[in-house]
Design a protein around this motif. Sequence first.
Motif, PDB file in Angstrom:
ATOM      1  N   LEU A  41      17.703  16.130  21.119  1.00  0.00           N
ATOM      2  CA  LEU A  41      17.955  16.827  22.376  1.00  0.00           C
ATOM      3  C   LEU A  41      16.657  17.018  23.162  1.00  0.00           C
ATOM      4  O   LEU A  41      16.648  16.965  24.388  1.00  0.00           O
ATOM      5  CB  LEU A  41      18.626  18.184  22.122  1.00  0.00           C
ATOM      6  CG  LEU A  41      20.050  18.126  21.576  1.00  0.00           C
ATOM      7  CD1 LEU A  41      20.648  19.513  21.487  1.00  0.00           C
ATOM      8  CD2 LEU A  41      20.954  17.240  22.432  1.00  0.00           C
ATOM      9  N   ASN A  42      15.550  17.266  22.466  1.00  0.00           N
ATOM     10  CA  ASN A  42      14.254  17.390  23.142  1.00  0.00           C
ATOM     11  C   ASN A  42      13.798  16.050  23.689  1.00  0.00           C
ATOM     12  O   ASN A  42      13.176  15.961  24.747  1.00  0.00           O
ATOM     13  CB  ASN A  42      13.180  17.887  22.171  1.00  0.00           C
ATOM     14  CG  ASN A  42      13.169  19.392  22.109  1.00  0.00           C
ATOM     15  OD1 ASN A  42      13.620  20.058  23.038  1.00  0.00           O
ATOM     16  ND2 ASN A  42      12.685  19.930  21.019  1.00  0.00           N
ATOM     17  N   MET A  43      14.067  15.004  22.891  1.00  0.00           N
ATOM     18  CA  MET A  43      13.565  13.686  23.265  1.00  0.00           C
ATOM     19  C   MET A  43      14.330  13.086  24.437  1.00  0.00           C
ATOM     20  O   MET A  43      13.755  12.391  25.260  1.00  0.00           O
ATOM     21  CB  MET A  43      13.652  12.711  22.074  1.00  0.00           C
ATOM     22  CG  MET A  43      12.620  12.958  21.005  1.00  0.00           C
ATOM     23  SD  MET A  43      10.955  12.891  21.656  1.00  0.00           S
ATOM     24  CE  MET A  43      10.778  11.153  21.948  1.00  0.00           C
ATOM     25  N   LEU A  44      15.642  13.352  24.494  1.00  0.00           N
ATOM     26  CA  LEU A  44      16.447  12.686  25.530  1.00  0.00           C
ATOM     27  C   LEU A  44      15.886  12.848  26.950  1.00  0.00           C
ATOM     28  O   LEU A  44      15.736  11.860  27.658  1.00  0.00           O
ATOM     29  CB  LEU A  44      17.895  13.170  25.462  1.00  0.00           C
ATOM     30  CG  LEU A  44      18.847  12.233  24.695  1.00  0.00           C
ATOM     31  CD1 LEU A  44      20.247  12.784  24.708  1.00  0.00           C
ATOM     32  CD2 LEU A  44      18.853  10.816  25.267  1.00  0.00           C
ATOM     33  N   PRO A  45      15.550  14.084  27.375  1.00  0.00           N
ATOM     34  CA  PRO A  45      15.012  14.186  28.742  1.00  0.00           C
ATOM     35  C   PRO A  45      13.713  13.398  28.900  1.00  0.00           C
ATOM     36  O   PRO A  45      13.472  12.780  29.943  1.00  0.00           O
ATOM     37  CB  PRO A  45      14.767  15.681  28.927  1.00  0.00           C
ATOM     38  CG  PRO A  45      14.797  16.280  27.585  1.00  0.00           C
ATOM     39  CD  PRO A  45      15.666  15.418  26.739  1.00  0.00           C
ATOM     40  N   MET A  46      12.891  13.417  27.839  1.00  0.00           N
ATOM     41  CA  MET A  46      11.625  12.671  27.901  1.00  0.00           C
ATOM     42  C   MET A  46      11.910  11.178  28.058  1.00  0.00           C
ATOM     43  O   MET A  46      11.306  10.483  28.866  1.00  0.00           O
ATOM     44  CB  MET A  46      10.855  12.894  26.603  1.00  0.00           C
ATOM     45  CG  MET A  46       9.415  13.246  26.820  1.00  0.00           C
ATOM     46  SD  MET A  46       8.749  13.825  25.270  1.00  0.00           S
ATOM     47  CE  MET A  46       7.450  12.643  25.061  1.00  0.00           C
ATOM     48  N   VAL A  47      12.861  10.702  27.247  1.00  0.00           N
ATOM     49  CA  VAL A  47      13.219   9.284  27.299  1.00  0.00           C
ATOM     50  C   VAL A  47      13.799   8.955  28.661  1.00  0.00           C
ATOM     51  O   VAL A  47      13.451   7.940  29.272  1.00  0.00           O
ATOM     52  CB  VAL A  47      14.270   8.953  26.209  1.00  0.00           C
ATOM     53  CG1 VAL A  47      14.695   7.502  26.303  1.00  0.00           C
ATOM     54  CG2 VAL A  47      13.687   9.222  24.833  1.00  0.00           C
ATOM     55  N   ILE A  48      14.670   9.859  29.151  1.00  0.00           N
ATOM     56  CA  ILE A  48      15.307   9.577  30.445  1.00  0.00           C
ATOM     57  C   ILE A  48      14.237   9.506  31.531  1.00  0.00           C
ATOM     58  O   ILE A  48      14.229   8.601  32.354  1.00  0.00           O
ATOM     59  CB  ILE A  48      16.386  10.643  30.771  1.00  0.00           C
ATOM     60  CG1 ILE A  48      17.578  10.465  29.815  1.00  0.00           C
ATOM     61  CG2 ILE A  48      16.855  10.521  32.215  1.00  0.00           C
ATOM     62  CD1 ILE A  48      18.547  11.612  29.788  1.00  0.00           C
ATOM     63  N   SER A  49      13.267  10.453  31.505  1.00  0.00           N
ATOM     64  CA  SER A  49      12.235  10.414  32.559  1.00  0.00           C
ATOM     65  C   SER A  49      11.365   9.173  32.380  1.00  0.00           C
ATOM     66  O   SER A  49      10.936   8.556  33.361  1.00  0.00           O
ATOM     67  CB  SER A  49      11.389  11.688  32.549  1.00  0.00           C
ATOM     68  OG  SER A  49      10.409  11.595  31.571  1.00  0.00           O
ATOM     69  N   TYR A  52       9.839   4.973  22.997  1.00  0.00           N
ATOM     70  CA  TYR A  52      10.983   5.892  22.959  1.00  0.00           C
ATOM     71  C   TYR A  52      12.327   5.212  23.170  1.00  0.00           C
ATOM     72  O   TYR A  52      13.352   5.840  22.989  1.00  0.00           O
ATOM     73  CB  TYR A  52      10.853   6.931  24.080  1.00  0.00           C
ATOM     74  CG  TYR A  52       9.596   7.726  24.043  1.00  0.00           C
ATOM     75  CD1 TYR A  52       9.229   8.405  22.889  1.00  0.00           C
ATOM     76  CD2 TYR A  52       8.771   7.813  25.163  1.00  0.00           C
ATOM     77  CE1 TYR A  52       8.068   9.160  22.856  1.00  0.00           C
ATOM     78  CE2 TYR A  52       7.605   8.564  25.133  1.00  0.00           C
ATOM     79  CZ  TYR A  52       7.260   9.236  23.975  1.00  0.00           C
ATOM     80  OH  TYR A  52       6.121   9.971  23.945  1.00  0.00           O
ATOM     81  N   ILE A  53      12.334   3.969  23.617  1.00  0.00           N
ATOM     82  CA  ILE A  53      13.576   3.387  24.132  1.00  0.00           C
ATOM     83  C   ILE A  53      14.706   3.425  23.103  1.00  0.00           C
ATOM     84  O   ILE A  53      15.866   3.589  23.454  1.00  0.00           O
ATOM     85  CB  ILE A  53      13.338   1.953  24.657  1.00  0.00           C
ATOM     86  CG1 ILE A  53      14.552   1.428  25.421  1.00  0.00           C
ATOM     87  CG2 ILE A  53      13.013   0.988  23.544  1.00  0.00           C
ATOM     88  CD1 ILE A  53      14.422   1.539  26.885  1.00  0.00           C
ATOM     89  N   ASN A  54      14.364   3.307  21.802  1.00  0.00           N
ATOM     90  CA  ASN A  54      15.419   3.350  20.772  1.00  0.00           C
ATOM     91  C   ASN A  54      16.150   4.679  20.744  1.00  0.00           C
ATOM     92  O   ASN A  54      17.275   4.769  20.251  1.00  0.00           O
ATOM     93  CB  ASN A  54      14.818   3.079  19.392  1.00  0.00           C
ATOM     94  CG  ASN A  54      14.787   1.594  19.080  1.00  0.00           C
ATOM     95  OD1 ASN A  54      15.703   0.876  19.442  1.00  0.00           O
ATOM     96  ND2 ASN A  54      13.739   1.134  18.440  1.00  0.00           N
ATOM     97  N   VAL A  76      12.444   6.330  31.174  1.00  0.00           N
ATOM     98  CA  VAL A  76      13.265   5.220  31.676  1.00  0.00           C
ATOM     99  C   VAL A  76      13.228   5.209  33.203  1.00  0.00           C
ATOM    100  O   VAL A  76      13.114   4.158  33.839  1.00  0.00           O
ATOM    101  CB  VAL A  76      14.727   5.359  31.182  1.00  0.00           C
ATOM    102  CG1 VAL A  76      15.652   4.411  31.929  1.00  0.00           C
ATOM    103  CG2 VAL A  76      14.807   5.087  29.688  1.00  0.00           C
ATOM    104  N   VAL A  77      13.284   6.414  33.776  1.00  0.00           N
ATOM    105  CA  VAL A  77      13.250   6.530  35.237  1.00  0.00           C
ATOM    106  C   VAL A  77      11.939   5.957  35.778  1.00  0.00           C
ATOM    107  O   VAL A  77      11.928   5.133  36.689  1.00  0.00           O
ATOM    108  CB  VAL A  77      13.407   8.017  35.644  1.00  0.00           C
ATOM    109  CG1 VAL A  77      13.004   8.218  37.090  1.00  0.00           C
ATOM    110  CG2 VAL A  77      14.840   8.481  35.432  1.00  0.00           C
ATOM    111  N   GLN A  78      10.827   6.390  35.170  1.00  0.00           N
ATOM    112  CA  GLN A  78       9.516   5.886  35.615  1.00  0.00           C
ATOM    113  C   GLN A  78       9.443   4.375  35.464  1.00  0.00           C
ATOM    114  O   GLN A  78       8.976   3.666  36.351  1.00  0.00           O
ATOM    115  CB  GLN A  78       8.399   6.526  34.793  1.00  0.00           C
ATOM    116  CG  GLN A  78       8.210   7.982  35.094  1.00  0.00           C
ATOM    117  CD  GLN A  78       7.082   8.593  34.283  1.00  0.00           C
ATOM    118  OE1 GLN A  78       6.404   7.904  33.521  1.00  0.00           O
ATOM    119  NE2 GLN A  78       6.869   9.874  34.434  1.00  0.00           N
ATOM    120  N   ALA A  79       9.920   3.894  34.308  1.00  0.00           N
ATOM    121  CA  ALA A  79       9.842   2.454  34.065  1.00  0.00           C
ATOM    122  C   ALA A  79      10.736   1.691  35.032  1.00  0.00           C
ATOM    123  O   ALA A  79      10.410   0.584  35.447  1.00  0.00           O
ATOM    124  CB  ALA A  79      10.219   2.137  32.624  1.00  0.00           C
TER     125      ALA A  79
END
Length: 1515
Positions: A597-605, A441-443, A607-610
Amino acid sequence: MDEFCSVDGSEPFWDWNLTWHTLNPDFTRCFQNTVLIWVPCVYLWLCMPFYYWYLKNHDRGYICVTHLNRAKTVIAFLLWIICWSDVFYSFWERSQGAVKAPVEYISPLLLGITMVLAGLLTQYERLKGAQSSGIMLIFWLVALLCATVSFRSKILQAVNEDATVDRFRFTTFYMYWVLVLVELGLNCFSDQPPFFSKAVNDPNPCPEAGASFLSNITFWWITGMMLYGFKTPLEEKDLWSLREVDKSSTIVPQLMRQWSNEWHKAQRPLEKALYSPKRSLRSGGRGENKDTKLPEESEILLQKSSKRRREPSLLLALCLTYGPYFLISTLYKIIHDILIFVGPEILRLLIRFVNDSNAPIWQGYFYTALLFICACVQTFILQKYFHVCFVTGMRVRTGVAGAVYRKAMVITNAARRTSTVGEIVNLMSVDAQRFMDLITYINMLWSAPLQVVLALYFLWQNLGASVLAGVAVMVLMVPVNAVIATKTKTYQVAQMKDKDSRIKLMHEVLNGIKVLKLYAWELAFKDKVSAIRESELRVLKKSAYLAAVSTFTWVCAPFLVALSTFGVYVMVDEKNVLDAQKAFVSLALFNILRFPLNMLPMVISSVVQASVSMKRLRVFLSHEELVEDSVDRRAATGSSESIVVTDGTFSWSNDDPPSLKRINIRIPDGMLVAVVGHVGSGKSSLLSALLGEMQKQEGSVSIKGSVAYMPQQAWIQNKTLQDNILFGRELKESWYREVVEACALLPDLEMLSAGDKTEIGEKGVNLSGGQKQRVGLARALYCDCSLYLLDDPLSAVDAHVGKHIFDKVVGPQGILKNRTRILVTHGLSYLPQADLILVMVDGEITEMGSYMELLGRQGAFAEFLRTYANSEQQEDRSAGSLSRRDLDNGGPAALLQPDSGTATQPDGPLQGADGGKSPGKQENRPQAGKLTEADKAKTGMVKPAVFWEYMKAIGLGLSFFSIFLFLCHHVASLISNYWLSLWTDDPVINGTQLYTHMRLGVYGALGVTQGVAVFSYSISVSIGGVMASRYLHETMLYNVLRSPMSFFERTPTGNLVNRFAKEMDTIDTIIPSIIKMFMGSMFNVVSTCAIILVATPLIAVVIPPLGLLYFFVQRFYVATSRQLKRLESVSRSPMLSHFTETLLGTSVIRAFGEQERFISECNRHIDHNQKAYFPSIVANRWLAVRLEFVGSCIVMFAALFAVVSRDSLSPGIVGLSISYALQVTASLNWLVRMTSEVETNVVAVERVKEYGDTDKEAEWQVEPSRMPQGWPTNGYIEIRNFSLRYRDDLELALKDVNVTIEGGEKVGIVGRTGAGKSSLTLGLFRIIEASEGSVWIDGVDIAILGLHELRSRITIIPQDPVLFSGTLRMNLDPFNCYSDEDLWQALELAHLKNFVSGLPDKLNHECSEGGENLSLGQRQLLCLARALLRKTKVLVLDEATAAVDLETDNLIQSTIRSQFKDCTVLTIAHRLNTIMDYTRVLVLDRGQMAEFDSPSNLIAKKGIFYRMAKDSSLV
């Protein structure tokens, strides 16, 4: 341009009337002769320099000339001839007086040169080993498409204007077209592998490298495996080998190199400022930092660095290692993001076409074709993007796991204390996995904003400033989600912490399971685990609520944006009409907006986990490492001394006080040195210091030659007995025989079911303590080194065996007589034969000298000897040891085997000779020596019962309610969009629409309904997930604890930990979110098909065949994918088991210098796991390409039928139908992904449930209880016709034993190896149930009692002193039944009061994992304190005074005599002198009772006991 194409300028370059506003479109000749010829040429010349550079740098070896290669080159040559023949023909015409336009010369000339270039590139590809080329294939495809346009024009010209046809040029052009077509066909195939390629020798190479370009972009190359997997379930042998670039041996060193550079950069400011006489301590980088030592200084100058040391960046190291390959994905992503917006633009044109009844019909078909081609290109690019991402993710996981493993090999003991085995294994499995998930997801971090900006730009074009209303809604969403993200991070950290401590505790419970069963402590530990689990679930529940709010905001965001935008648009100006083109193009753009917009929270979480994981990894990789040169191995070379230590001061870490002080020793070659001292005096530490395992504070240590080390607790691997002895060296048959014979292992080998090929369970569960010690000794002996460090190797063996080993191995006449040996021992009888004795007290060597010298000095040693010589001397002359010790802190099954080689263990296959069978009788039974069961991969579909189980775990009511809420949400969504299409079809009267407010109000109300439904189902699914998690974990924990001991011996700890860690993690976090996504995408697909059917009923003809194709592709895929997931899951367990095993034996591995071998074995395990993972990610891509093709077909047919029936359709319905169709590709793709994800992840439920079906022990409590009040009162034991066997397929281990023991009697149990002594105690505690007969205690048959009732009323002091991490109080009394006074009294009687009261936290002193911060003797005394607390009427001693010195041993014996004088005491003894004053002795032989009488009577009878006493020099 017109003059360039014709002499008189009569040929225009472009003509709209000819090309667009016509029923039969065509290009002008000038356009055909210039642009259509130049486009392919320009493409190839632009690509050439990059392609040349790429081939030059990726040389794979040349390919021999093949027919394919010849054909490609010959055709390129022919094309060159054809093109240039056109040029020459023009010159010939000119010579004939005809005037030709410049284009007639330039275009064929350019094309001819390009054909030469194409031929040369084809040959260069062959020389560089490129089997197929995308660059060339695209070139020939573009050339063919351009030529086809001209081809059609020329045919039309020949038909309509036959007179003007130039026959020569027409002929050459047709030949050109045919040859380009053939060349394109040839370029679709792949050439043979390069000469000297590894793939040639590989039995099952990965087909990707040799696949053609077309096969690569459509992922056709995996179809073979898919087909095979569809017919028969895939097995491990069917998997391809990993490509060289994906192997650990390639990937891990790259990451380690970058991390090492980073680490050094971070250290620089510090190093400038620090000078000291000590060598600089390294702490973090890899072994490459040998060159960063500071010069030694004569004076100490410590000047604190003013700058804070910056932390080394693991992120940068990862980027530098994997970034370059990953950048390709960024390129793909940019192209894909731009292509996304082509769909809505074509939709705009289609709606305009439907509105304009005068537009020629071919334009509709043209738009349809364009839509289809654009969708297909988008698919190929997106899937290549994902492929690169997943492969990078896989490499990152490999790199991180490998780096952690290598680091764990070199960290100091102090650093090891901060990270338990469980935590390190978590870093390798869970944290590495987090990185892998993130990379997919990082991209989106840059792609999502790009998509949002583009979407807003196009929306502005469409609706003007009203879009700002939508933007405002989005901006408002950002802070809400920022808050959610930060909260999620906090919960994430808390959850990981709970998870770590739960896994750590589970590790200990599983390692010490036998002790838990013997003490009936399962429930106390079940409650401890459950308490941690509850705290974990509380955090999970909070995260679930947050996730629900997050889902609500993001699912509703696109709708709110649409509502606010449309609302503002129609309200601002009543002349603003919401027509189909505006509404549905905007809706299509809003749908595009929904994804980022759906992906951003997933990516942010993610990134947070990582980032949490990144920090944990960085801290671990920065730990202090052992200083490689703390022991100088060069200085001693050439000298006559093996070991020289000068002024040595050593501690376990820099912050600890020194454990060893003022150590000065010089040991000449070939000496036997004995090290003696009380428990905890620093004997083992001395050996650790010589191995370089401790921090050297001062002084110097030099050692000559290779070292072999035998630790106090033998470290045994889960391999065959022979592999354990060889330890990676090659088998030399005669030397191996000699070693096995010298270590007294031959009798054991005869008893083992498959001899030395018998598999030893994890931590040696199926070997007795003595066998483990002797296997460890044999390993050291076999290595044939020059220096031997032996830490009490004779402690766990019988007297006669100990004497045998000392004489044959260690002593002056042993195999090692010319080697230097340092022997830590408690055995006085060996001391006279030692050349030098070191006496240790409190970490110092107080006396040193030969036996006679020390006696002559009349010091502490002489005093010590005089006290014990009388009582111990005779027995010790032959005894192998005074101390008995067993391997691991808590290895499940060896707790009860005191006899040196007892093959009578509570375990399966090794009980060969228990019942007196002839050796080797089971040799030919297949799988005879197999013990542990590998994790099996189930095959076939996941049974519906598993889903049903999960639904029941959630609660059926809640499950069905959630499904109903999903339905409500999607119905509301459908109606709202249909309402919008009706609104757009409202007639426009006087430039405005009527009923605008009513339309807007209903549209808004439908939106609110959607919002409520979304929020409700999010909450219900999340809560259901937590409830299911709790239920499944509780039942699994209960089932595992209820399993009998045999289950733990067969099942590797890795498998069980895998269930509690990975599978539970899946159930906790992954399954609920996947269920949400699955339900969402399923309803999406159904509603899309419904809308398209309503709009264009004609599509009903196409949907069934497409549906069938979809279903077939999906089943075809799921069969393979599911099996690959299972194989990957199964190959993960041995990987984790290997990690765990290595972490427990790092000191042994380092001592033998076997790090490289273990690292390559770790690589093998990781690669083995990735071998199953790689095809599964490719299978996902294979599926996506095919499904998206089905989706593209649906889009094409929806558009096509809309074009065909444009007269009968309103623009609103066309817009609705196609804007839904544009979504279907993503929904279809997502649905199959989610279907397979649900299937593959629900396997976790299946694996967690499978322990419910295994055999269980008898009930813990029997209701109503048949146990008399206060039982047992006397301790009267009656054993009647008692027989038992370990497994149904083995013979009896005990046969017809009949014994009556009066209350208060003291009975010794003796017998040779394999006589069945341990089996008797196992039967008494019902660890193994009786086959025949019964045991009665105080008139109660123990078989009718619950196991806890029985085990809590009789006490054992086991051979292995097992402690758990936690306080001393918890280790003594986990149920909190006793007062502090009781505990202190017990400690006093166990001679531990002084030690414990000296600890800062007293009873609350924290024991580390396995009690490793206490010495072995202290642990043994704690076990005695446990027995003193329980004070039951029956006490079983399992050679309990093993690991203590003689003084303490005497104290213990007197404590037992005084405190248990009115109890029945059964003692399993090696050392007969401890039981000579017992009332009676039971002698067992081959599982039967041989003798039973008082010691004096037995000696008078001159039977077996007499011979044993004679061996021990007691008679």
